[in-house]
Scaffold this motif. Structure first.
Motif, PDB file in Angstrom:
ATOM      1  N   SER A  89       0.827  -1.215   0.000  1.00 61.08           N
ATOM      2  CA  SER A  89       0.000   0.000   0.000  1.00 61.08           C
ATOM      3  C   SER A  89       0.857   1.258   0.000  1.00 61.08           C
ATOM      4  O   SER A  89       0.514   2.257  -0.642  1.00 61.08           O
ATOM      5  CB  SER A  89      -0.941   0.008   1.210  1.00 61.08           C
ATOM      6  OG  SER A  89      -0.206  -0.014   2.424  1.00 61.08           O
ATOM      7  N   GLN A  90       1.993   1.228   0.694  1.00 62.78           N
ATOM      8  CA  GLN A  90       2.893   2.383   0.703  1.00 62.78           C
ATOM      9  C   GLN A  90       3.530   2.586  -0.664  1.00 62.78           C
ATOM     10  O   GLN A  90       3.704   3.726  -1.108  1.00 62.78           O
ATOM     11  CB  GLN A  90       3.973   2.182   1.768  1.00 62.78           C
ATOM     12  CG  GLN A  90       3.474   2.310   3.199  1.00 62.78           C
ATOM     13  CD  GLN A  90       4.563   1.974   4.210  1.00 62.78           C
ATOM     14  OE1 GLN A  90       5.274   0.976   4.072  1.00 62.78           O
ATOM     15  NE2 GLN A  90       4.691   2.804   5.225  1.00 62.78           N
TER      16      GLN A  90
ATOM     17  N   ALA B 143       0.872   4.148  -2.866  1.00 59.57           N
ATOM     18  CA  ALA B 143       0.637   5.540  -2.481  1.00 59.57           C
ATOM     19  C   ALA B 143       1.751   6.450  -2.971  1.00 59.57           C
ATOM     20  O   ALA B 143       1.506   7.586  -3.379  1.00 59.57           O
ATOM     21  CB  ALA B 143       0.493   5.648  -0.964  1.00 59.57           C
TER      22      ALA B 143
ATOM     23  N   THR C  35      -4.832  14.923  -5.964  1.00 62.85           N
ATOM     24  CA  THR C  35      -5.398  14.218  -4.813  1.00 62.85           C
ATOM     25  C   THR C  35      -6.758  13.622  -5.098  1.00 62.85           C
ATOM     26  O   THR C  35      -7.219  12.735  -4.382  1.00 62.85           O
ATOM     27  CB  THR C  35      -5.541  15.186  -3.619  1.00 62.85           C
ATOM     28  OG1 THR C  35      -6.488  16.216  -3.958  1.00 62.85           O
ATOM     29  CG2 THR C  35      -4.200  15.819  -3.281  1.00 62.85           C
TER      30      THR C  35
END
Length: 268
Positions: free
Chosen positions: A4-5, A8, A225
């Motif tokens: 997940s990091q 991201a 974003t």
């Protein structure tokens, strides 16, 4: 670093690429969402043999080549997973050109992402260069308060065959120039020296006439974003000439295609 990091970390620039490829925030983000859904369903679909970033772009390309989406910029969701390719998919040459010029991948990485080889990647990039060179020249407004950057952009735009109608350094200057000259393309910094906003200036102009816009910023992640309407075409500072050429040509491509579409009948 967890999966997940990793995702991201690379997601903002993947979303930038998706928007440049599709021509809109909504469509680009929808394809990225479809890619993430595929990863959640089967984490093994992410091939990290050339690194996690290249792996994400490769998976995105596979989704892009297999998920149906219409030409409506308002689309926000995608059916998953249809088993057909689009006949009107963005051609491989422009994908190769964007991956090389906008995202800075090596030829070997682009070949991996597109599922081809280096020789074919070079051929595709050359084809894109010829295609983009055939774009009709247009008048360009530059909104940039830093003198040397403005000079670089002006020289670059002229070398691409376009005409610079003016350089604006403030919101007020941009609005005045654009209303008088009606440019066919705008290159706009987002944060201007006097505290005004190139984004606000462009939004004001777009209420009066339609024009493709490429935004330039040192902080692209702040505008990627998905939390609000955001630029479809975004360049990071410092930029390379090929990056400006690629994104400006994409913006003009979608504007040209939009004008060539048959207008929809008005609602009853």
């Amino acid at each position: 670093m967890s999966r997940s990091q990793v995702v991201a970390e690379h997601l903002p620039l993947l979303r930038r690429y998706a928007r440049a490829l599709t021509g809109s925030q909504a469509s680009g983000d929808a394809y990225v969402a479809a890619m993430l859904e595929a990863m959640l369903g089967d984490p093994s679909v992410l091939d990290e043999s050339h690194g996690p970033r290249a792996g994400l772009f490769r998976l995105f390309t596979q989704i892009w080549n297999s998920v149906a989406i219409n030409d409506d910029a308002e689309v926000t969701t995608l059916p998953m997973p249809p088993e057909r390719r689009l006949s009107n998919i963005t051609p491989l040459p422009r994908q190769a050109f964007l991956l090389l010029s906008l995202e800075g991948f090596s030829e070997e990485e682009v070949a991996f992402i597109l599922g081809t080889d280096v020789a074919e990647t070079r051929r595709l990039a050359d084809a894109a260069g010829r295609e983009m060179a055939a774009e009709i020249a247009t008048d360009v407004l530059i909104i940039e308060d830093e003198t040397f950057i403005a000079m670089d952009l002006e020289s670059l735009v002229k070398n691409l065959g376009h005409n610079v109608v003016g350089v604006a350094r403030t919101h007020a200057d941009a609005v005045a120039l654009a209303k008088n000259r009606r440019p066919g393309l705008i290159l706009a910094d987002i944060q201007l020296a006097d505290g005004s906003s190139g984004l606000d200036a462009v939004n004001e102009l777009l209420r009066t006439f339609e024009v493709p816009v490429v935004f330039i910023t040192a902080y692209p992640e702040r505008f990627l974003t998905g939390e609000r309407p955001e630029p479809a075409f975004l360049i990071s500072k410092p930029f390379q000439p090929a990056m400006v050429s690629a994104v400006a040509s994409q913006a003009l491509f979608f504007q040209r295609n939009s004008r060539n579409r048959t207008p929809k009948a008005p609602a009853a």
